[in-house]
Design a protein around this motif. Structure first.
Motif, PDB file in Angstrom:
ATOM      1  N   SER A   1      -4.476  32.306 -57.053  1.00  0.00           N
ATOM      2  CA  SER A   1      -5.485  33.086 -56.813  1.00  0.00           C
ATOM      3  C   SER A   1      -6.587  33.224 -57.714  1.00  0.00           C
ATOM      4  CB  SER A   1      -4.599  34.619 -57.247  1.00  0.00           C
ATOM      5  OG  SER A   1      -3.904  34.450 -58.391  1.00  0.00           O
ATOM      6  N   ASN A   2      -6.790  32.677 -59.055  1.00  0.00           N
ATOM      7  CA  ASN A   2      -7.977  32.775 -59.846  1.00  0.00           C
ATOM      8  C   ASN A   2      -8.762  31.848 -59.196  1.00  0.00           C
ATOM      9  OD1 ASN A   2      -7.974  34.357 -62.426  1.00  0.00           O
ATOM     10  ND2 ASN A   2      -6.123  33.377 -62.721  1.00  0.00           N
ATOM     11  N   MET A   3      -8.455  30.745 -58.449  1.00  0.00           N
ATOM     12  CA  MET A   3      -9.547  30.087 -57.670  1.00  0.00           C
ATOM     13  C   MET A   3      -9.779  30.810 -56.262  1.00  0.00           C
ATOM     14  SD  MET A   3     -11.425  27.335 -57.327  1.00  0.00           S
ATOM     15  CE  MET A   3     -10.996  25.957 -58.323  1.00  0.00           C
ATOM     16  N   GLN A   4      -8.861  31.605 -55.740  1.00  0.00           N
ATOM     17  CA  GLN A   4      -9.105  32.172 -54.373  1.00  0.00           C
ATOM     18  C   GLN A   4      -9.827  33.589 -54.652  1.00  0.00           C
ATOM     19  OE1 GLN A   4      -5.580  33.715 -52.749  1.00  0.00           O
ATOM     20  NE2 GLN A   4      -6.172  33.605 -50.745  1.00  0.00           N
TER      21      GLN A   4
ATOM     22  N   ASN B   1     -11.420  40.734 -51.325  1.00  0.00           N
ATOM     23  CA  ASN B   1     -10.581  40.540 -52.374  1.00  0.00           C
ATOM     24  C   ASN B   1      -9.667  39.406 -51.963  1.00  0.00           C
ATOM     25  OD1 ASN B   1     -11.548  42.353 -53.550  1.00  0.00           O
ATOM     26  ND2 ASN B   1     -10.058  43.755 -53.717  1.00  0.00           N
ATOM     27  N   PHE B   2      -9.792  38.407 -52.765  1.00  0.00           N
ATOM     28  CA  PHE B   2      -8.806  37.083 -52.553  1.00  0.00           C
ATOM     29  C   PHE B   2      -9.007  36.568 -50.969  1.00  0.00           C
ATOM     30  CE2 PHE B   2      -6.967  39.727 -55.930  1.00  0.00           C
ATOM     31  CZ  PHE B   2      -6.851  38.689 -56.944  1.00  0.00           C
ATOM     32  N   THR B   3     -10.381  36.544 -50.596  1.00  0.00           N
ATOM     33  CA  THR B   3     -10.076  35.803 -49.409  1.00  0.00           C
ATOM     34  C   THR B   3     -11.164  34.580 -49.361  1.00  0.00           C
ATOM     35  OG1 THR B   3     -12.180  37.448 -48.801  1.00  0.00           O
ATOM     36  CG2 THR B   3      -9.822  37.949 -47.964  1.00  0.00           C
ATOM     37  N   TYR B   4     -12.574  34.892 -49.112  1.00  0.00           N
ATOM     38  CA  TYR B   4     -13.611  33.738 -49.394  1.00  0.00           C
ATOM     39  C   TYR B   4     -15.138  34.248 -49.670  1.00  0.00           C
ATOM     40  CZ  TYR B   4     -14.831  34.641 -44.583  1.00  0.00           C
ATOM     41  OH  TYR B   4     -15.273  35.589 -43.244  1.00  0.00           O
ATOM     42  N   MET B   5     -15.826  33.797 -50.590  1.00  0.00           N
ATOM     43  CA  MET B   5     -15.791  32.517 -51.021  1.00  0.00           C
ATOM     44  C   MET B   5     -15.231  32.397 -52.527  1.00  0.00           C
ATOM     45  SD  MET B   5     -16.278  29.224 -50.437  1.00  0.00           S
ATOM     46  CE  MET B   5     -16.729  27.607 -51.122  1.00  0.00           C
ATOM     47  N   SER B   6     -14.306  31.527 -52.749  1.00  0.00           N
ATOM     48  CA  SER B   6     -13.917  30.990 -54.201  1.00  0.00           C
ATOM     49  C   SER B   6     -15.399  31.423 -55.120  1.00  0.00           C
ATOM     50  CB  SER B   6     -13.494  30.159 -54.196  1.00  0.00           C
ATOM     51  OG  SER B   6     -13.288  29.530 -55.624  1.00  0.00           O
ATOM     52  N   ALA B   7     -15.153  32.233 -56.022  1.00  0.00           N
ATOM     53  CA  ALA B   7     -16.008  32.586 -56.992  1.00  0.00           C
ATOM     54  C   ALA B   7     -16.438  31.309 -58.049  1.00  0.00           C
ATOM     55  CB  ALA B   7     -15.837  33.613 -57.775  1.00  0.00           C
ATOM     56  N   VAL B   8     -14.973  30.530 -58.360  1.00  0.00           N
ATOM     57  CA  VAL B   8     -15.153  29.559 -59.247  1.00  0.00           C
ATOM     58  C   VAL B   8     -15.627  28.495 -58.608  1.00  0.00           C
ATOM     59  CG1 VAL B   8     -13.906  27.782 -60.575  1.00  0.00           C
ATOM     60  CG2 VAL B   8     -13.348  30.205 -60.885  1.00  0.00           C
ATOM     61  N   CYS B   9     -15.436  28.209 -57.325  1.00  0.00           N
ATOM     62  CA  CYS B   9     -16.075  26.928 -56.426  1.00  0.00           C
ATOM     63  C   CYS B   9     -17.460  27.092 -56.561  1.00  0.00           C
ATOM     64  CB  CYS B   9     -15.137  27.052 -55.205  1.00  0.00           C
ATOM     65  SG  CYS B   9     -15.580  25.529 -54.109  1.00  0.00           S
TER      66      CYS B   9
ATOM     67  N   GLY C   1     -21.839  20.332 -51.127  1.00  0.00           N
ATOM     68  CA  GLY C   1     -20.968  21.130 -50.212  1.00  0.00           C
ATOM     69  C   GLY C   1     -19.584  21.240 -50.843  1.00  0.00           C
ATOM     70  N   LEU C   2     -19.286  22.578 -50.582  1.00  0.00           N
ATOM     71  CA  LEU C   2     -17.995  23.266 -51.256  1.00  0.00           C
ATOM     72  C   LEU C   2     -16.987  23.562 -50.299  1.00  0.00           C
ATOM     73  CD1 LEU C   2     -20.048  25.571 -53.826  1.00  0.00           C
ATOM     74  CD2 LEU C   2     -19.084  23.205 -54.406  1.00  0.00           C
ATOM     75  N   ILE C   3     -15.872  23.102 -50.361  1.00  0.00           N
ATOM     76  CA  ILE C   3     -14.792  23.543 -49.562  1.00  0.00           C
ATOM     77  C   ILE C   3     -13.841  24.382 -50.332  1.00  0.00           C
ATOM     78  CG2 ILE C   3     -12.756  22.482 -48.350  1.00  0.00           C
ATOM     79  CD1 ILE C   3     -14.817  20.060 -48.163  1.00  0.00           C
ATOM     80  N   SER C   4     -13.236  25.277 -49.878  1.00  0.00           N
ATOM     81  CA  SER C   4     -12.163  26.298 -50.835  1.00  0.00           C
ATOM     82  C   SER C   4     -10.938  26.147 -49.910  1.00  0.00           C
ATOM     83  CB  SER C   4     -12.607  27.739 -51.076  1.00  0.00           C
ATOM     84  OG  SER C   4     -11.886  28.380 -51.471  1.00  0.00           O
ATOM     85  N   SER C   5      -9.839  25.784 -50.681  1.00  0.00           N
ATOM     86  CA  SER C   5      -8.503  25.917 -49.870  1.00  0.00           C
ATOM     87  C   SER C   5      -7.639  26.241 -50.898  1.00  0.00           C
ATOM     88  CB  SER C   5      -8.503  24.103 -49.355  1.00  0.00           C
ATOM     89  OG  SER C   5      -6.967  24.319 -48.798  1.00  0.00           O
ATOM     90  N   SER C   6      -7.227  27.416 -51.071  1.00  0.00           N
ATOM     91  CA  SER C   6      -6.629  28.257 -51.979  1.00  0.00           C
ATOM     92  C   SER C   6      -5.814  29.095 -51.688  1.00  0.00           C
ATOM     93  CB  SER C   6      -7.634  28.746 -53.158  1.00  0.00           C
ATOM     94  OG  SER C   6      -8.455  27.797 -53.706  1.00  0.00           O
ATOM     95  N   TRP C   7      -4.681  29.404 -52.285  1.00  0.00           N
ATOM     96  CA  TRP C   7      -3.697  30.624 -51.874  1.00  0.00           C
ATOM     97  C   TRP C   7      -2.889  31.204 -52.967  1.00  0.00           C
ATOM     98  CZ3 TRP C   7      -0.471  30.120 -46.418  1.00  0.00           C
ATOM     99  CH2 TRP C   7      -0.208  31.315 -46.321  1.00  0.00           C
TER     100      TRP C   7
END
Length: 541
Positions: free
Chosen positions: A127-130, A188-196, A212-218
């Motif tokens: 979740s902290n990545m999400q 919230n907790f959807t997209y786009m990852s803030a850290v990414c 290019g940034l790809i977010s794949s988190s859960w």
């Protein structure tokens, strides 16, 4: 004599149906789309998709009216896939990618436009990545600051799971896009990852070419769900398929208690977006493996909170094995174009407000994140970099203290590590100070710590440093106050120990300090010293 009309009509109908069926299955892979970023030189980008077995596929890279290159391949059985590797390209764009399938006299054409070449980073974790840009500090400013970053493109994978390894993504939340306030802060907790996003933005500021940034988190997921069966087997973890109920995360109810004492009432409450699947490998199968053919520059990872109470002691095996397996999979999947030992960055866990302050789940996971070395890169984790986050606590976070909102500092520290490790920038300090020598000054009752770089002691208290004191075959941890310090040396007072001092540790709690107020930093004040634990030799080490 039979009239040729009906027969001719039937033939035309059959031809039309064959023609349509031959083109139905012809498509790009799910993540090849308009606005994408492809990996630049020295690697070649992989373009692939699905088609009709036996057909020829020609992939053309164009810029305006100019043809840059053509690659020809065929659709393979039984996978019904085709693949080409483009020649290495310098960063820039935009380009158009065209794929044409030919089967007999039938041709079908696909196009994607506004394609850039740059560096592609995959971001994954829990979740902290999400957490999205709308959830962090200064969200409004961050969401409005996109005009200068239209060459930083974003992509977000849907939350899906599978019992078997998939060849392609089944769902995409956000196809390749230019950044906007809407897609950076979708919810919230959807997209786009803030850290990414922030990591990529900081990189762009330095590199000045497309990212290019790809977010794949859960959220609320264990490392086991992101691991292949090979990784689980390497660490002796059963390939269980039993569904485990996601555990609610513990956080204090806001405004209920201001005391820091153990009497402060805490309740177990479900936090938004923090539960996820627990069956081993299901997210590796559905959210990582399908992208194995992609050429990557590297990966950034933010995960570990869920493993504080699940297979904690195995994390020191699991994390290095996951890194190795991801590297191997992406290298072979991309036909050798993704570097075999691509850079892998991660965030060491931040703070968490717990009722039981003696719970060592978080401190031990932080240590295991480094394979018990305390630093990276190290022999078990080559070509890795780490952002220390123990000083970024957030007791008032509306998402629970386990979800601190300062993701800007996290991303900034990550990007420093990337610049040093992934891009080879010299003379760049990217990690905080660690002791290189620990010496017991027994007659004086002191312990001398010599650090590997200049230090700034920002906070002196009686709790941050602790010593293990043993007598009568029993040991316990006691506070070791800072006696004195200098440019690279810090001396601890051991008077609390009436026995033998056998170990020392630093910041070994779930909540080591208040916001940016830990004890030891690099002299720049930007990089905190990471937690450590070390045995003490009475001859000095």
């Amino acid at each position: 004599m039979v009239s040729p009309g009906p027969v001719f009509g039937i033939v035309l109908l059959i031809i039309a149906r064959v023609s349509r069926s031959a083109g139905i299955g012809f498509r790009f892979a799910s993540y090849i789309d308009n606005y994408m970023v492809l990996q630049k030189e020295p690697s070649g980008a992989v373009i692939w998709g699905f088609g009709t077995p036996g057909a020829t596929v020609t992939v053309t890279l164009c810029q305006g009216q100019e043809t840059i290159m053509k690659k020809v391949t065929s659709v393979k059985e039984p996978s019904n896939t085709w693949m080409v590797v483009l020649d290495p390209m310098k960063p820039g764009g935009p380009f158009e990618v065209m794929a044409q399938q030919t089967l007999g006299t039938m041709n079908f054409t696909l196009r994607v436009h506004d394609v850039l070449f740059g560096d592609v980073w995959l971001c994954s974790g829990q979740s902290n990545m999400q957490m999205t840009v709308s959830q962090i500090f200064n969200a409004s400013k961050e969401l409005s600051d996109t005009a200068a970053y239209q060459s930083v493109r974003i992509f977000s994978v849907s939350l899906t799971q599978s019992e078997e390894e998939l060849d392609d993504l089944t769902e995409v939340d956000l196809s390749w896009s230019k950044p906007t306030a809407g897609n950076l802060g979708h919810g919230n907790f959807t997209y786009m990852s803030a850290v990414c996003w922030l990591f990529g933005r900081y990189l762009y500021d330095t590199l000045q070419y497309p990212i290019g940034l790809i977010s794949s988190s859960w959220g609320g997921t264990y490392i086991e769900v992101w691991s292949s069966r090979r990784t689980l087997k390497a660490c002796g973890i059963p390939n269980t398929r039993d569904e485990r109920v996601g555990q609610p995360e513990i956080k204090p109810m806001r405004n209920e208690c201001n005391s820091e004492e153990s009497s402060c009432p805490f309740r177990v409450v479900p936090s938004v977006g923090v539960t996820g699947p627990a069956r081993h490998s299901v997210l590796w199968n559905a959210m990582i493996h399908p992208m194995q053919n992609m050429t990557l520059k590297g990966v950034v990872w933010y995960q570990g909170e869920s493993n504080a109470d699940y297979n904690r002691d195995l994390y020191t095996c699991m994390f290095p094995e996951l890194i190795e397996d991801w590297r191997q999979t992406f290298h072979y999947g991309s036909q050798g174009q993704t570097d075999r030992f691509f850079p892998f960055g991660f965030v060491q866990l931040s703070s968490y407000m717990l009722k039981n302050s003696s719970d060592y789940g978080f401190p031990e996971i932080r240590w295991h994140q480094t394979a018990d070395f305390g630093y990276v890169p190290n022999p078990k984790m080559p070509n890795t970099f780490m952002a220390v986050a123990i000083d970024l606590c957030d007791r008032d976070s509306p998402f629970g203290s386990i979800h601190p909102r300062d993701k800007q500092t996290v991303a900034y520290r990550l990007h420093l590590g990337a610049r040093a490790v992934a891009y080879g920038e010299k003379n760049l300090t990217f990690q905080g100070p660690l002791p290189k020598k620990i010496e017991l000054l027994a007659p004086n009752g002191l312990l001398n710590l010599t650090y590997d770089q200049e230090i700034q002691v920002q906070m002196q208290d009686n709790k941050t440093f602790e010593i293990s004191c043993c007598s009568d075959h029993q040991c316990k941890w006691l506070p070791a106050p800072v006696n004195t310090f200098s440019t690279q040396t810090l001396i601890l007072d051991l008077n609390a120990c009436l026995g033998t001092v056998v170990a020392v540790r630093y910041a070994w709690t779930t909540w080591p300090c208040e916001y940016k107020q830990c004890a030891v930093y690099h002299t720049s004040s930007i990089l905190p010293a990471p937690p450590f634990i070390a045995q003490i030799s009475h001859r000095g080490i």
